[in-house]
Write a protein that holds these residues in place. Structure first.
Motif, PDB file in Angstrom:
ATOM      1  N   GLY A  17       0.815  -1.214   0.000  1.00  0.00           N
ATOM      2  CA  GLY A  17       0.000   0.000   0.000  1.00  0.00           C
ATOM      3  C   GLY A  17       0.843   1.255   0.000  1.00  0.00           C
ATOM      4  N   LEU A  18       1.890   1.272   0.813  1.00  0.00           N
ATOM      5  CA  LEU A  18       2.769   2.445   0.854  1.00  0.00           C
ATOM      6  C   LEU A  18       3.500   2.635  -0.464  1.00  0.00           C
ATOM      7  CD1 LEU A  18       4.205   2.084   4.466  1.00  0.00           C
ATOM      8  CD2 LEU A  18       2.730   3.919   3.636  1.00  0.00           C
ATOM      9  N   LYS A  19       3.967   1.537  -1.049  1.00  0.00           N
ATOM     10  CA  LYS A  19       4.660   1.648  -2.338  1.00  0.00           C
ATOM     11  C   LYS A  19       3.739   2.231  -3.410  1.00  0.00           C
ATOM     12  CE  LYS A  19       6.074  -2.527  -2.846  1.00  0.00           C
ATOM     13  NZ  LYS A  19       6.651  -3.720  -3.523  1.00  0.00           N
ATOM     14  N   LYS A  20       2.507   1.760  -3.436  1.00  0.00           N
ATOM     15  CA  LYS A  20       1.560   2.256  -4.439  1.00  0.00           C
ATOM     16  C   LYS A  20       1.298   3.742  -4.244  1.00  0.00           C
ATOM     17  CE  LYS A  20      -3.000   1.400  -6.434  1.00  0.00           C
ATOM     18  NZ  LYS A  20      -4.216   0.545  -6.406  1.00  0.00           N
ATOM     19  N   LEU A  21       1.108   4.153  -3.006  1.00  0.00           N
ATOM     20  CA  LEU A  21       0.839   5.566  -2.734  1.00  0.00           C
ATOM     21  C   LEU A  21       2.056   6.428  -3.041  1.00  0.00           C
ATOM     22  CD1 LEU A  21      -1.125   5.086   0.591  1.00  0.00           C
ATOM     23  CD2 LEU A  21      -2.079   5.919  -1.554  1.00  0.00           C
ATOM     24  N   GLY A  98      17.404   7.292  18.229  1.00  0.00           N
ATOM     25  CA  GLY A  98      18.069   7.741  17.015  1.00  0.00           C
ATOM     26  C   GLY A  98      17.187   8.039  15.823  1.00  0.00           C
ATOM     27  N   ALA A  99      15.872   7.813  15.947  1.00  0.00           N
ATOM     28  CA  ALA A  99      14.986   8.166  14.834  1.00  0.00           C
ATOM     29  C   ALA A  99      14.875   9.681  14.717  1.00  0.00           C
ATOM     30  CB  ALA A  99      13.598   7.562  15.047  1.00  0.00           C
ATOM     31  N   ASN A 100      14.682  10.156  13.492  1.00  0.00           N
ATOM     32  CA  ASN A 100      14.514  11.596  13.273  1.00  0.00           C
ATOM     33  C   ASN A 100      13.068  12.033  13.437  1.00  0.00           C
ATOM     34  OD1 ASN A 100      16.726  10.533  11.133  1.00  0.00           O
ATOM     35  ND2 ASN A 100      17.351  12.498  11.995  1.00  0.00           N
ATOM     36  N   SER A 101      12.149  11.172  13.011  1.00  0.00           N
ATOM     37  CA  SER A 101      10.728  11.535  13.023  1.00  0.00           C
ATOM     38  C   SER A 101       9.897  10.340  13.464  1.00  0.00           C
ATOM     39  CB  SER A 101      10.273  11.992  11.636  1.00  0.00           C
ATOM     40  OG  SER A 101      10.951  13.166  11.237  1.00  0.00           O
ATOM     41  N   TYR A 102       8.691  10.635  13.990  1.00  0.00           N
ATOM     42  CA  TYR A 102       7.811   9.583  14.494  1.00  0.00           C
ATOM     43  C   TYR A 102       6.375   9.915  14.122  1.00  0.00           C
ATOM     44  CZ  TYR A 102       5.711   6.231  17.768  1.00  0.00           C
ATOM     45  OH  TYR A 102       5.000   5.195  18.321  1.00  0.00           O
ATOM     46  N   LEU A 103       5.733   8.987  13.414  1.00  0.00           N
ATOM     47  CA  LEU A 103       4.331   9.147  13.052  1.00  0.00           C
ATOM     48  C   LEU A 103       3.598   7.849  13.346  1.00  0.00           C
ATOM     49  CD1 LEU A 103       4.645  10.924   9.571  1.00  0.00           C
ATOM     50  CD2 LEU A 103       3.960  11.977  11.724  1.00  0.00           C
ATOM     51  N   SER A 104       2.342   7.954  13.730  1.00  0.00           N
ATOM     52  CA  SER A 104       1.524   6.750  13.903  1.00  0.00           C
ATOM     53  C   SER A 104       0.890   6.386  12.567  1.00  0.00           C
ATOM     54  CB  SER A 104       0.448   6.979  14.966  1.00  0.00           C
ATOM     55  OG  SER A 104      -0.376   8.065  14.604  1.00  0.00           O
ATOM     56  N   LYS A 105       0.509   5.124  12.447  1.00  0.00           N
ATOM     57  CA  LYS A 105       0.031   4.632  11.159  1.00  0.00           C
ATOM     58  C   LYS A 105      -1.366   5.113  10.783  1.00  0.00           C
ATOM     59  CE  LYS A 105       2.881   0.507  10.671  1.00  0.00           C
ATOM     60  NZ  LYS A 105       2.922  -0.969  10.564  1.00  0.00           N
ATOM     61  N   ASP A 106      -2.022   5.830  11.678  1.00  0.00           N
ATOM     62  CA  ASP A 106      -3.355   6.315  11.329  1.00  0.00           C
ATOM     63  C   ASP A 106      -3.339   7.748  10.802  1.00  0.00           C
ATOM     64  OD1 ASP A 106      -2.802   7.649  13.651  1.00  0.00           O
ATOM     65  OD2 ASP A 106      -4.647   7.073  14.698  1.00  0.00           O
ATOM     66  N   ILE A 107      -2.159   8.264  10.476  1.00  0.00           N
ATOM     67  CA  ILE A 107      -2.103   9.613   9.910  1.00  0.00           C
ATOM     68  C   ILE A 107      -2.655   9.600   8.481  1.00  0.00           C
ATOM     69  CG2 ILE A 107      -0.096  10.308  11.270  1.00  0.00           C
ATOM     70  CD1 ILE A 107       1.501   9.956   8.565  1.00  0.00           C
ATOM     71  N   PRO A 108      -3.205  10.704   8.007  1.00  0.00           N
ATOM     72  CA  PRO A 108      -3.643  10.784   6.610  1.00  0.00           C
ATOM     73  C   PRO A 108      -2.441  10.674   5.675  1.00  0.00           C
ATOM     74  CG  PRO A 108      -4.525  12.610   7.910  1.00  0.00           C
ATOM     75  CD  PRO A 108      -3.498  11.938   8.756  1.00  0.00           C
ATOM     76  N   PHE A 109      -2.610   9.959   4.568  1.00  0.00           N
ATOM     77  CA  PHE A 109      -1.470   9.769   3.676  1.00  0.00           C
ATOM     78  C   PHE A 109      -0.931  11.084   3.131  1.00  0.00           C
ATOM     79  CE2 PHE A 109       0.288   9.480  -0.595  1.00  0.00           C
ATOM     80  CZ  PHE A 109       1.430   8.756  -0.295  1.00  0.00           C
ATOM     81  N   ASP A 110      -1.812  12.063   2.927  1.00  0.00           N
ATOM     82  CA  ASP A 110      -1.335  13.293   2.293  1.00  0.00           C
ATOM     83  C   ASP A 110      -0.323  14.042   3.169  1.00  0.00           C
ATOM     84  OD1 ASP A 110      -3.017  14.299   4.230  1.00  0.00           O
ATOM     85  OD2 ASP A 110      -4.444  15.202   2.834  1.00  0.00           O
ATOM     86  N   THR A 111      -0.160  13.634   4.415  1.00  0.00           N
ATOM     87  CA  THR A 111       0.871  14.250   5.260  1.00  0.00           C
ATOM     88  C   THR A 111       2.180  13.463   5.232  1.00  0.00           C
ATOM     89  OG1 THR A 111       0.305  13.023   7.285  1.00  0.00           O
ATOM     90  CG2 THR A 111      -0.937  15.038   6.826  1.00  0.00           C
ATOM     91  N   GLY A 122      16.629  17.068   6.985  1.00  0.00           N
ATOM     92  CA  GLY A 122      17.215  17.303   8.300  1.00  0.00           C
ATOM     93  C   GLY A 122      16.242  17.778   9.348  1.00  0.00           C
ATOM     94  N   GLY A 123      14.956  17.832   9.023  1.00  0.00           N
ATOM     95  CA  GLY A 123      13.958  18.275   9.980  1.00  0.00           C
ATOM     96  C   GLY A 123      13.433  17.132  10.824  1.00  0.00           C
ATOM     97  N   ARG A 124      12.523  17.462  11.719  1.00  0.00           N
ATOM     98  CA  ARG A 124      11.894  16.470  12.587  1.00  0.00           C
ATOM     99  C   ARG A 124      10.386  16.619  12.489  1.00  0.00           C
ATOM    100  NH1 ARG A 124      14.025  14.958  18.431  1.00  0.00           N
ATOM    101  NH2 ARG A 124      15.177  13.568  17.064  1.00  0.00           N
ATOM    102  N   VAL A 125       9.711  15.502  12.301  1.00  0.00           N
ATOM    103  CA  VAL A 125       8.249  15.491  12.212  1.00  0.00           C
ATOM    104  C   VAL A 125       7.724  14.545  13.277  1.00  0.00           C
ATOM    105  CG1 VAL A 125       6.248  15.065  10.754  1.00  0.00           C
ATOM    106  CG2 VAL A 125       8.373  15.915   9.727  1.00  0.00           C
ATOM    107  N   ILE A 126       6.769  15.019  14.048  1.00  0.00           N
ATOM    108  CA  ILE A 126       6.175  14.214  15.117  1.00  0.00           C
ATOM    109  C   ILE A 126       4.661  14.218  14.951  1.00  0.00           C
ATOM    110  CG2 ILE A 126       5.876  13.988  17.616  1.00  0.00           C
ATOM    111  CD1 ILE A 126       8.574  15.392  17.933  1.00  0.00           C
ATOM    112  N   ASP A 127       4.071  13.071  15.161  1.00  0.00           N
ATOM    113  CA  ASP A 127       2.617  12.955  15.077  1.00  0.00           C
ATOM    114  C   ASP A 127       1.974  14.097  15.863  1.00  0.00           C
ATOM    115  OD1 ASP A 127      -0.132  12.087  15.721  1.00  0.00           O
ATOM    116  OD2 ASP A 127       0.493  10.223  14.779  1.00  0.00           O
ATOM    117  N   PRO A 128       1.138  14.906  15.223  1.00  0.00           N
ATOM    118  CA  PRO A 128       0.574  16.083  15.898  1.00  0.00           C
ATOM    119  C   PRO A 128      -0.211  15.746  17.159  1.00  0.00           C
ATOM    120  CG  PRO A 128      -0.490  15.692  13.761  1.00  0.00           C
ATOM    121  CD  PRO A 128       0.717  14.835  13.809  1.00  0.00           C
TER     122      PRO A 128
END
Length: 218
Positions: A17-21, A98-111, A122-128
Motif C-alpha cells: 500500500g505504501l509503495k503504491k501511494l 536515534g529516529a529523526n521523526s515519528y508518526l503513527s500509522k493512522d495519519i492521513p497519507f497526504d501528510t 534534516g527536519g523532525r516530524v512528530i505525530d501532531p
C-alpha cells in the motif's frame, strides 16, 4: 533530487500500500524493502539508499535496539518511524534511540510525503496528536506511569524480563554481566513497586509494554 527509500515493515499489505501511494510522488522512490530486523541490517549499508522508513514492531529484534543499530551503521541516514503505537512515552524513547521523526500509522497519507521530505532535509516530524504529551513528557506528573521513570537501560531490561527472557540471556544480548543485569532488575522493580517477576509481567501486560517491545525472534 529523488529520495531513495528502504521500506521496512513485516506486513506485505502495508508495504504494498505504501509503495503504491508513494509511486505517485515523482521525488520519492522505494528502492528496497525489508520484512525483519535482520533484513534491515543486511540492506542498510547499500550506499544508494538515502532514507529509511521503519516500523519498529518487526520480528528479529527489539525495535529500539534496531533503531540504535541502524543509527550506528548509518549515522547520517534520515529515519522516519511509522508505528502502530500512538504513545508519547514510546515515541520519546524512539526519538532518543536515534529516529529523526515519528508518526503513527493512522495519519492521513497526504501528510506522509511531506513528512518524508522534511525528515530527508534534516527536519523532525512528530505525530501532531503526540506533540503536547511529548513536550510535557519530562515534567513531574504524579499521574504518569511508573515505567516512564526508568532509564533507557532499565527499560530495555524491563521489556526483556517481561517477555520471558532469562537474566543470562539478557546479559548476552546487552553485553553485560549477569550480576549487572540482576542489579538493574532489582532497581527497576523497586521503581515499578513490584515484588516479583510475576508482578512485573502483570504490570507490563497492563501497560501494553510486552507488545511494544517487539522481541520476537521468529
Amino acid at each position: 533530487m529523488t529520495i531513495r527509500i528502504l521500506l521496512a515493515d513485516d506486513h506485505a499489505i502495508v508495504r504494498d500500500g505504501l509503495k503504491k501511494l508513494l509511486s505517485d510522488e515523482a521525488d520519492l522512490e522505494v528502492v528496497d524493502e525489508a520484512m525483519s530486523a535482520q533484513e534491515v541490517l543486511e540492506k542498510i549499508d547499500n550506499p544508494s539508499l538515502s532514507f529509511i522508513m521503519l516500523d519498529v514492531s518487526m520480528p528479529g529484534a527489539n525495535g529500539l535496539d534496531l533503531i540504535s543499530a541502524v543509527r550506528r551503521r548509518r549515522p547520517d541516514l534520515p529515519m522516519l518511524v511509522l508505528s502502530m503505537h500512538k504513545d508519547a512515552h514510546f515515541a520519546a524513547r524512539v526519538l532518543r534511540a536515534g529516529a529523526n521523526s515519528y508518526l503513527s500509522k493512522d495519519i492521513p497519507f497526504d501528510t506522509l510525503g511531506g513528512a518524508i521530505r522534511r525528515t530527508a532535509q534534516g527536519g523532525r516530524v512528530i505525530d501532531p496528536d503526540l506533540i503536547d504529551a511529548l513536550l510535557s513528557h519530562d515534567r513531574p506528573d504524579q499521574n504518569r506511569p511508573l515505567h516512564e521513570a526508568l532509564s533507557e537501560r532499565e527499560y530495555q531490561i524491563f521489556q526483556r524480563i517481561a517477555s520471558g527472557h532469562a537474566l543470562n540471556q539478557i546479559a548476552d544480548e546487552l553485553s553485560l554481566s549477569p550480576k549487572t543485569v540482576s542489579t538493574y532488575k532489582n532497581r527497576l522493580m523497586e521503581k515499578l513497586n513490584v515484588g516479583s517477576t510475576a508482578e512485573l509481567v502483570k504490570y507490563a501486560l497492563e501497560h501494553d509494554e510486552i507488545a511494544r517491545s517487539s522481541l520476537s525472534t521468529d
